[in-house]
Design an enzyme around this catalytic site. Structure first.
Site, PDB file in Angstrom:
ATOM      1  N   HIS A  76      42.807  -9.964  41.699  1.00  0.00           N
ATOM      2  CA  HIS A  76      43.636  -9.264  40.700  1.00  0.00           C
ATOM      3  C   HIS A  76      43.881  -7.840  41.189  1.00  0.00           C
ATOM      4  O   HIS A  76      42.978  -7.006  41.131  1.00  0.00           O
ATOM      5  CB  HIS A  76      42.915  -9.240  39.346  1.00  0.00           C
ATOM      6  CG  HIS A  76      43.704  -8.591  38.255  1.00  0.00           C
ATOM      7  ND1 HIS A  76      43.871  -9.184  37.028  1.00  0.00           N
ATOM      8  CD2 HIS A  76      44.377  -7.412  38.192  1.00  0.00           C
ATOM      9  CE1 HIS A  76      44.605  -8.403  36.265  1.00  0.00           C
ATOM     10  NE2 HIS A  76      44.918  -7.312  36.947  1.00  0.00           N
ATOM     11  N   HIS A 122      39.815  -9.403  34.156  1.00  0.00           N
ATOM     12  CA  HIS A 122      39.083  -8.151  33.930  1.00  0.00           C
ATOM     13  C   HIS A 122      38.311  -8.150  32.604  1.00  0.00           C
ATOM     14  O   HIS A 122      38.588  -7.352  31.705  1.00  0.00           O
ATOM     15  CB  HIS A 122      40.004  -6.934  34.024  1.00  0.00           C
ATOM     16  CG  HIS A 122      41.366  -7.080  33.389  1.00  0.00           C
ATOM     17  ND1 HIS A 122      41.545  -7.478  32.101  1.00  0.00           N
ATOM     18  CD2 HIS A 122      42.613  -6.871  33.884  1.00  0.00           C
ATOM     19  CE1 HIS A 122      42.840  -7.503  31.821  1.00  0.00           C
ATOM     20  NE2 HIS A 122      43.507  -7.149  32.896  1.00  0.00           N
TER      21      HIS A 122
HETATM   22  O1  DOR Z   1      44.481  -0.323  33.180  1.00  0.00           O
HETATM   23  C1  DOR Z   1      45.356  -1.118  33.446  1.00  0.00           C
HETATM   24  N1  DOR Z   1      46.369  -0.819  34.303  1.00  0.00           N
HETATM   25  N2  DOR Z   1      45.336  -2.310  32.858  1.00  0.00           N
HETATM   26  C2  DOR Z   1      46.345  -3.177  32.985  1.00  0.00           C
HETATM   27  O2  DOR Z   1      46.267  -4.223  32.395  1.00  0.00           O
HETATM   28  C3  DOR Z   1      47.551  -2.836  33.773  1.00  0.00           C
HETATM   29  C4  DOR Z   1      47.261  -1.815  34.755  1.00  0.00           C
HETATM   30  C5  DOR Z   1      48.525  -1.190  35.344  1.00  0.00           C
HETATM   31  O3  DOR Z   1      49.428  -1.920  35.744  1.00  0.00           O
HETATM   32  O4  DOR Z   1      48.574   0.040  35.425  1.00  0.00           O
HETATM   33 ZN    ZN Z   2      45.706  -5.649  35.976  1.00  0.00          ZN
END
Ligand code: DOR
Ligand code: ZN
Length: 348
Positions: free
Chosen positions: A16, A177
């Site tokens: 991921h 996550h």
């Molecule tokens: O903290 C995060 N950043 N969580 C997410 O689900 C997306 C990600 C992002 O694309 O910046």
């Molecule tokens: Zn993510």
């Protein structure tokens, strides 16, 4: 405590990661490609990656940005929308362009405005994915503003994930996550058709760290870090060796200006020292011998892919992790734990 001075494991994969596009892609992708053999690349670009053509083009841009001489395979995902076409998704999977589909509940996080508004709308897509064995990767948080942000993952399990797994009993799902003890317990209750990725930062910080001595925007991500007890549950799961749990950094770079703002973006950029951070967490838990299954074996097992043949070595050595990374003249990204001392170092 482990007394190991070095550890050699099969080359890990990152199940991921956000690689972004353009100058940001050029600046960050090398860090992921240096450590990992493969990576599941998130599709939350603007506009999102929803078609085979977009995913193939994006894959080409990633490979070009990595450059020659580095063996790194980006595995592409399709962003699920209310308008998703099951035929396009299944063709993309059969042709080896899409490795999985990513579900963002609309409004849950960065670039999720095109996400799914109601699971019933995408049931036709899930039906086809179940049939062809294509995994669904889930951002597991409800978006209901009445639900406290620290409860959104636990409520998602009850309201969305559990019913979906019942309705589609053969659908392969990754709960991405995870951040709570509820998620750990739920994943364990479902057998091998439900996997879960765990980030390095959720193994290392709890919600207090975001406010230690002042507000620390670089530690803000979604799902947000929870209480210490949840962090310990994640650490126990990651170091258990159980096949459901595998590595996914969720490395998500944003410029320092976007982070250090009155309304800062969610995302922690951990790619430059990802394996060092995981090694640090596993060593603290006295479980370095479990790092290989988490980082290099369980993910391929879930996705039905061969494990990587090469190896990497981490040595125990105090060093100062890099500070800001320059993207272009006006843009810098700050990695997680920049400037702090790390106890493990990956050597080539
Ligand atoms: O903290 C995060 N950043 N969580 C997410 O689900 C997306 C990600 C992002 O694309 O910046
Ligand atoms: Zn993510």
């Amino acid at each position: 405590m482990n007394t190991l001075k070095s550890i050699t494991i099969r080359r890990p994969d990152d199940w991921h990661v956000h690689l972004r596009d353009g100058a940001m892609l050029d600046a960050v992708v090398g860090y992921t490609a240096r450590q990992f053999g493969r990576a599941i690349v998130m599709p939350n670009l603007a506009p999102p990656v929803t078609t085979i053509a977009q995913a193939s083009d994006y894959r080409r841009r990633i490979i070009t940005a990595v450059g020659k001489g580095i063996s790194f395979k980006p595995l592409m995902t399709c962003y699920l929308t209310d308008q998703a076409d099951p035929a396009e998704i299944s063709r993309g999977f059969q042709e080896g362009v899409f490795s999985a589909v990513k579900l963002y509940p609309a409004g849950a996080t960065t670039n999720s405005a095109s996400g799914v508004t109601n699971m019933a709308i995408v049931s036709g897509v899930l039906e086809v994915m179940q049939e062809i064995g294509m995994p669904l990767l889930v951002h597991g948080e409800v978006t209901d503003p009445d639900i406290d942000i620290f409860d959104r993952e636990a409520v998602f399990i009850e309201r969305v994930l559990a019913p979906m797994l019942t309705d589609f009993p053969a659908l392969k799902v990754v709960f991405e996550h995870i951040t709570t003890s509820q998620a750990v317990a739920f994943v364990r209750s479902q057998g091998p058709r439900l996997g879960a990725t765990i980030t390095a930062h959720h193994l290392l910080i709890d919600r207090n760290d975001m406010f230690r001595g002042g507000i620390r925007p670089h530690l803000y991500c979604l799902p947000v870090a929870k209480r210490q007890g949840h962090r310990l549950a994640l650490l126990e799961a990651a170091t258990s060796g159980e096949i459901n749990f595998f590595l996914g950094t969720d490395s998500a770079p944003h410029s320092t200006t976007a982070k250090e703002s009155a309304c800062g973006c969610a995302g922690i950029f951990s790619a430059p020292t990802a394996m060092e951070l995981y090694a640090h967490a596993f060593a603290q838990a006295g479980a370095l011998e479990k790092l290989e299954s988490f980082a290099s074996l369980n993910g391929p097992d879930f996705y039905g892919l061969p494990v990587n043949e090469e190896t990497i070595t981490l040595v125990r050595e105090d060093w100062n992790a890099s500070s800001g990374i320059s993207v272009d003249d006006d843009t810098e990204v700050l990695p997680f734990m920049a400037g702090e001392t790390l106890e493990w170092k990956m050597v080539d």
